[in-house]
Design an enzyme around this catalytic site. Structure first.
Site, short mmCIF file in Angstrom:
data_model
loop_
_atom_site.label_atom_id
_atom_site.label_comp_id
_atom_site.label_asym_id
_atom_site.label_seq_id
_atom_site.Cartn_x
_atom_site.Cartn_y
_atom_site.Cartn_z
N LYS A 50 1.95 -10.39 -0.26
CA LYS A 50 2.67 -11.37 -1.08
C LYS A 50 1.92 -11.65 -2.37
O LYS A 50 2.48 -11.65 -3.46
CB LYS A 50 2.86 -12.68 -0.31
CG LYS A 50 3.99 -12.65 0.68
CD LYS A 50 5.30 -12.68 -0.05
CE LYS A 50 6.39 -11.74 0.45
NZ LYS A 50 6.15 -10.49 1.00
N LYS B 27 14.21 -4.24 -4.77
CA LYS B 27 14.47 -4.95 -3.51
C LYS B 27 14.68 -3.98 -2.36
O LYS B 27 14.35 -4.27 -1.23
CB LYS B 27 15.69 -5.85 -3.65
CG LYS B 27 15.94 -6.72 -2.43
CD LYS B 27 14.76 -7.65 -2.14
CE LYS B 27 15.01 -8.49 -0.92
NZ LYS B 27 13.80 -9.28 -0.55
N GLU C 98 0.28 -9.84 5.61
CA GLU C 98 1.45 -10.32 4.85
C GLU C 98 1.00 -11.20 3.69
O GLU C 98 1.54 -11.12 2.59
CB GLU C 98 2.40 -11.06 5.78
CG GLU C 98 3.64 -11.62 5.10
CD GLU C 98 4.44 -10.58 4.32
OE1 GLU C 98 4.21 -9.37 4.48
OE2 GLU C 98 5.30 -10.99 3.51
N TRP D 12 16.22 1.33 -11.46
CA TRP D 12 14.81 1.33 -11.06
C TRP D 12 14.39 2.78 -11.16
O TRP D 12 14.84 3.62 -10.37
CB TRP D 12 14.62 0.80 -9.65
CG TRP D 12 13.20 0.73 -9.22
CD1 TRP D 12 12.23 -0.12 -9.70
CD2 TRP D 12 12.55 1.56 -8.25
NE1 TRP D 12 11.04 0.13 -9.06
CE2 TRP D 12 11.19 1.15 -8.18
CE3 TRP D 12 12.97 2.58 -7.42
CZ2 TRP D 12 10.26 1.74 -7.31
CZ3 TRP D 12 12.05 3.17 -6.57
CH2 TRP D 12 10.72 2.75 -6.53
N CYS E 109 18.73 1.11 -7.30
CA CYS E 109 19.52 0.86 -8.51
C CYS E 109 20.78 0.11 -8.11
O CYS E 109 21.15 0.06 -6.96
CB CYS E 109 19.91 2.19 -9.16
SG CYS E 109 18.52 3.17 -9.64
N GLU F 27 1.83 -8.45 -4.76
CA GLU F 27 3.09 -7.89 -5.27
C GLU F 27 3.77 -8.83 -6.27
O GLU F 27 4.58 -8.38 -7.08
CB GLU F 27 4.05 -7.52 -4.15
CG GLU F 27 4.70 -8.68 -3.43
CD GLU F 27 5.79 -8.21 -2.47
OE1 GLU F 27 6.48 -7.22 -2.75
OE2 GLU F 27 5.95 -8.86 -1.43
N HIS G 48 -18.71 -5.13 8.30
CA HIS G 48 -18.82 -3.66 8.32
C HIS G 48 -18.47 -3.05 6.97
O HIS G 48 -17.94 -1.94 6.90
CB HIS G 48 -17.91 -3.10 9.42
CG HIS G 48 -18.26 -3.60 10.79
ND1 HIS G 48 -19.42 -3.26 11.45
CD2 HIS G 48 -17.63 -4.48 11.60
CE1 HIS G 48 -19.47 -3.86 12.62
NE2 HIS G 48 -18.40 -4.61 12.73
N ASN H 136 23.15 5.94 -7.77
CA ASN H 136 22.02 5.31 -7.07
C ASN H 136 21.59 6.31 -6.01
O ASN H 136 22.40 6.76 -5.21
CB ASN H 136 22.46 3.99 -6.42
CG ASN H 136 21.34 3.39 -5.57
OD1 ASN H 136 20.16 3.64 -5.83
ND2 ASN H 136 21.71 2.61 -4.56
N GLY H 137 20.31 6.69 -6.04
CA GLY H 137 19.81 7.65 -5.04
C GLY H 137 18.89 8.64 -5.71
O GLY H 137 18.31 8.36 -6.76
N ARG I 233 17.94 -5.44 -7.57
CA ARG I 233 17.75 -4.12 -6.94
C ARG I 233 16.89 -3.22 -7.82
O ARG I 233 16.29 -2.27 -7.35
CB ARG I 233 19.09 -3.45 -6.69
CG ARG I 233 19.99 -4.16 -5.72
CD ARG I 233 21.34 -3.50 -5.63
NE ARG I 233 21.25 -2.16 -5.09
CZ ARG I 233 21.28 -1.88 -3.77
NH1 ARG I 233 21.34 -2.88 -2.91
NH2 ARG I 233 21.21 -0.66 -3.33
C1 AGP Z 1 8.08 -7.11 0.63
O1 AGP Z 1 7.91 -8.34 -0.05
C2 AGP Z 1 8.40 -5.98 -0.31
N1 AGP Z 1 9.57 -6.29 -1.07
C3 AGP Z 1 8.47 -4.63 0.38
O2 AGP Z 1 7.20 -4.37 0.95
C4 AGP Z 1 9.54 -4.51 1.51
O3 AGP Z 1 9.16 -5.29 2.60
C5 AGP Z 1 9.61 -3.04 1.94
O4 AGP Z 1 10.03 -2.28 0.82
C6 AGP Z 1 10.58 -2.81 3.11
O5 AGP Z 1 11.86 -3.20 2.74
P1 AGP Z 1 12.98 -3.36 3.90
O6 AGP Z 1 12.56 -4.49 4.77
O7 AGP Z 1 14.24 -3.64 3.15
O8 AGP Z 1 13.02 -2.06 4.65
#
Ligand code: AGP
Length: 614
Positions: free
Chosen positions: A491, A609, A487, A78, A2, A494, A510, A104-105, A27
């Site tokens: 990408k 984020k 990766e 969030w 948040c 997400e 397999h 936030n938390g 965020r």
């Molecule tokens: C990656 O595109 C995502 N936003 C997510 O998987 C991210 O990499 C993960 O939450 C880890 O975040 P960090 O690198 O800030 O620890």
């Protein structure tokens, strides 16, 4: 997670809060709200305005609110506890509406606290954990009549993580702030005092900030800021000067942050390498470990989440290939619960772009309790990961706004490559000359990424058209290609919400090959490497079943066109470095598909984020 912002001073708080919340929206963005103090006749009241959706909706709601308020707090959410809704949006208030808070938390014991508070007559309006804070402060304030003291008292009852700011109608102009595990920065500007969960929200007004530590408290007024410890004793925390500029964090003419940040990757490679080869010797002084201590390292764990975890998969290949010591890559959320084998000669490398990820932080703490040396790789100066590691490398990617990590991933891979080279050098597995040669080639990847931007745009667009309507996709590769496939799959799913999985190409037969039917997209990393032929064989098995084959291949490889429907080329590069170049087309492909599917590439649904909850 948040975003929090607060201001008290001589300017209109409403505009400052909205501007800050827009900067923090990456965020978390399912709802937003502000609390503004309004003094009329002989009393002050706290107006709370909240809206589901993005900050722009809140801004339009505030258009009719007078701009007189010079003290207020704001929040962009969030959701963790309670669905995204107006009633669950922050700020939350006490029963009498005179105290408002943003948080936030996560409060782990909120259910117990809520039950106790309701038993003492408090009424709750929301489903959130946060609201208990408002009522705890209300009770303490009734005894102490001091907002900061009441906040300190409330924190003694709470188990969990919080970055919290509170205002009270009985103390006009005062913002009380507390921090445990969730980031809080505080600064003085020309026109008042500022608090935020991230520097980006206040950088227009101040660059000299205090990064509040766990258990520290602050009292902001238009005239100044005072700090105390948990016992209420005055303290003087150090001030950090932030030197990055906001236009580096703005879109700078790009249609979205994600494209801007992908295009910044050549600079990230160069900046992360600056100063790393001085006098012909590789140097990572921030490690905090002597060469003798490094030489004693006989096992490396890389702990991380998401994209950062994938950077760890690439590091594993490099550390084991060059330094010949075992390297295990673990999802931080798993690492801490499986009682890992750690000895004093174990090096734990925590990788986190935000430096705030709760799973990674918890794993760091566990590893340190078990006696491991912990080395952090993060993109945020002064972040919890940086502060809780024995040493840290900053990835020099500058602020990454898009939720999908791109440039920070490249910075992580370059930094981990440097670590692998250093380990190999101190263990005499590579000569100084070999390290210098590899370092130069590593630097060449900056130009190679630029070549991809300049020559592969159409190929990537065509490939995106070929898979945009699919329901699922498979990413495959072998060796480094298998790590990169992970990766690429993340990408795509997400930001375009198209389901994607990554598999070692040799694993296709397999089981996963059962998924292949005519037109099913298989996206392969088949660059020239010792496993190229085997990868091509696996792709032939997919082609035989009608798959649509999209391949990231090495420039000049014409043979691949015999089985591929679409080829995206990258320059010839040593296999060890292909993760840096081969990932870029996959980032661009994911973005193209997402745009074709009408998705928000910077703020994908359900994501945030930094994930500061476990
Ligand atoms: C990656 O595109 C995502 N936003 C997510 O998987 C991210 O990499 C993960 O939450 C880890 O975040 P960090 O690198 O800030 O620890």
């Amino acid at each position: 997670m948040c975003g929090i912002v607060g201001y008290t001073g001589t300017e209109a708080a409403k505009d400052i809060l909205i501007s800050g919340l827009k900067r923090l929206e990456y965020r978390g963005y399912d709802s937003a709200g502000v609390a503004l103090e309004r003094t009329s006749a002989h009393e002050t009241v706290v107006d709370v305005i909240r809206r589901v959706g993005k900050v722009a909706g809140l801004e339009s709601e505030l258009a009719n609110v007078d701009a007189e308020a010079a003290c207020g707090i704001g929040h962009t959410r969030w959701a963790t506890h309670g669905r995204p809704s107006t009633v669950n949006a922050h700020p939350h208030v006490s029963c009498d509406g005179r105290i408002a808070i943003v948080h936030n938390g996560i409060i782990e014991n909120f259910a117990e606290l809520r039950s106790e508070l309701e038993g003492r007559g408090h009424t709750f309006a929301s489903e959130t954990d946060t609201e208990v804070f408002a009522h705890l402060i209300e009770e303490a304030y009734a005894r102490e009549h001091d907002l900061l003291g009441a906040l300190r008292e409330a924190c003694t009852h709470v188990v969990g993580a919080y970055g919290i700011a509170a205002v009270c109608a009985d103390e006009p102009g005062v913002i009380a702030v507390a921090r445990k595990d969730s980031p809080i920065i505080i600064g003085r500007g020309e026109h008042g005092s500022y608090v935020a969960s991230d520097m980006i929200a206040v950088i227009d007004s101040t660059r000299d900030v205090v990064v509040l530590e766990d258990g520290q408290f602050a009292r902001l007024t238009p005239e100044g800021i005072s700090y105390t410890d948990a016992q209420g004793e005055p303290i003087e925390p150090p001030v950090t000067h932030v030197d990055w500029n906001i236009d580096m964090a703005e879109k700078a003419g790009y249609p979205d942050f994600m494209l801007k940040e992908i295009c910044e990757q050549p600079r990230v490679v160069r900046d992360t390498l600056v100063g790393r080869m001085t006098g012909g010797e590789l140097s990572i002084d921030e490690l905090g470990l002597s060469l003798e201590e490094l030489n004693l390292i006989d096992r490396v764990y890389v702990i991380a989440c998401g994209t950062s975890y994938h950077a760890g998969l690439i590091a594993k290949n490099l550390i084991e290939m060059w330094a010949r010591i075992p390297c295990e890559v673990e999802a931080a959320s798993e690492f801490r619960y499986r009682d890992p084998i750690i000895t004093p000669s174990t090096l734990v490398v925590a990788v986190s772009q935000s430096g705030e990820t709760a799973d990674t932080l918890a794993a760091i703490r566990d590893a340190r309790i078990k006696g491991a040396k912990v080395f952090g790789i993060t993109n945020v100066v002064g972040s919890p990961v940086a502060r809780e590691s024995d040493g840290v490398i900053y990835t020099k990617a500058n602020k990454e706004i898009a939720v999908a990590s791109t440039k920070s991933f490249i910075g992580q891979v370059v930094s981990l490559t440097l670590l692998a080279l250093l380990l190999a050098q101190v263990k005499y597995r590579l000569t100084v000359g070999q390290v210098r040669m590899l370092f130069r080639e590593l630097g060449d990847t900056a130009e190679q990424i630029q070549w991809i931007f300049e020559t592969q745009k159409d190929a990537i667009h065509e490939a995106a058209l070929a898979c945009k309507d699919a329901h699922s996709a498979l990413f495959v590769g072998r060796g480094m290609g298998a790590a990169i496939a992970n990766e690429g799959a993340l990408k795509l799913k997400e930001i375009s919400y198209l389901h994607a999985e990554a598999y070692a190409a040799g694993e296709m037969k397999h089981g996963p090959i059962a998924l292949i039917d005519p037109g099913f997209p298989v996206i392969a990393i088949a660059t020239k490497s010792p496993v190229y032929d085997k990868t091509v064989s696996n792709l032939k098995e997919c082609e035989a079943r009608g798959a649509k084959i999209i391949v990231v291949a090495t420039e000049g490889d014409e043979d691949i066109r015999e089985i591929a429907d679409h080829v995206i080329y990258i320059p010839r590069v040593r296999d060890a470095f292909c993760a840096i170049t081969a990932t870029v087309p996959l980032q661009l492909l994911a973005r193209e598909v997402a745009l074709m599917r009408g998705c928000d590439v910077d703020q994908p649904r359900n994501l945030a984020k930094s994930v500061t909850v476990e």
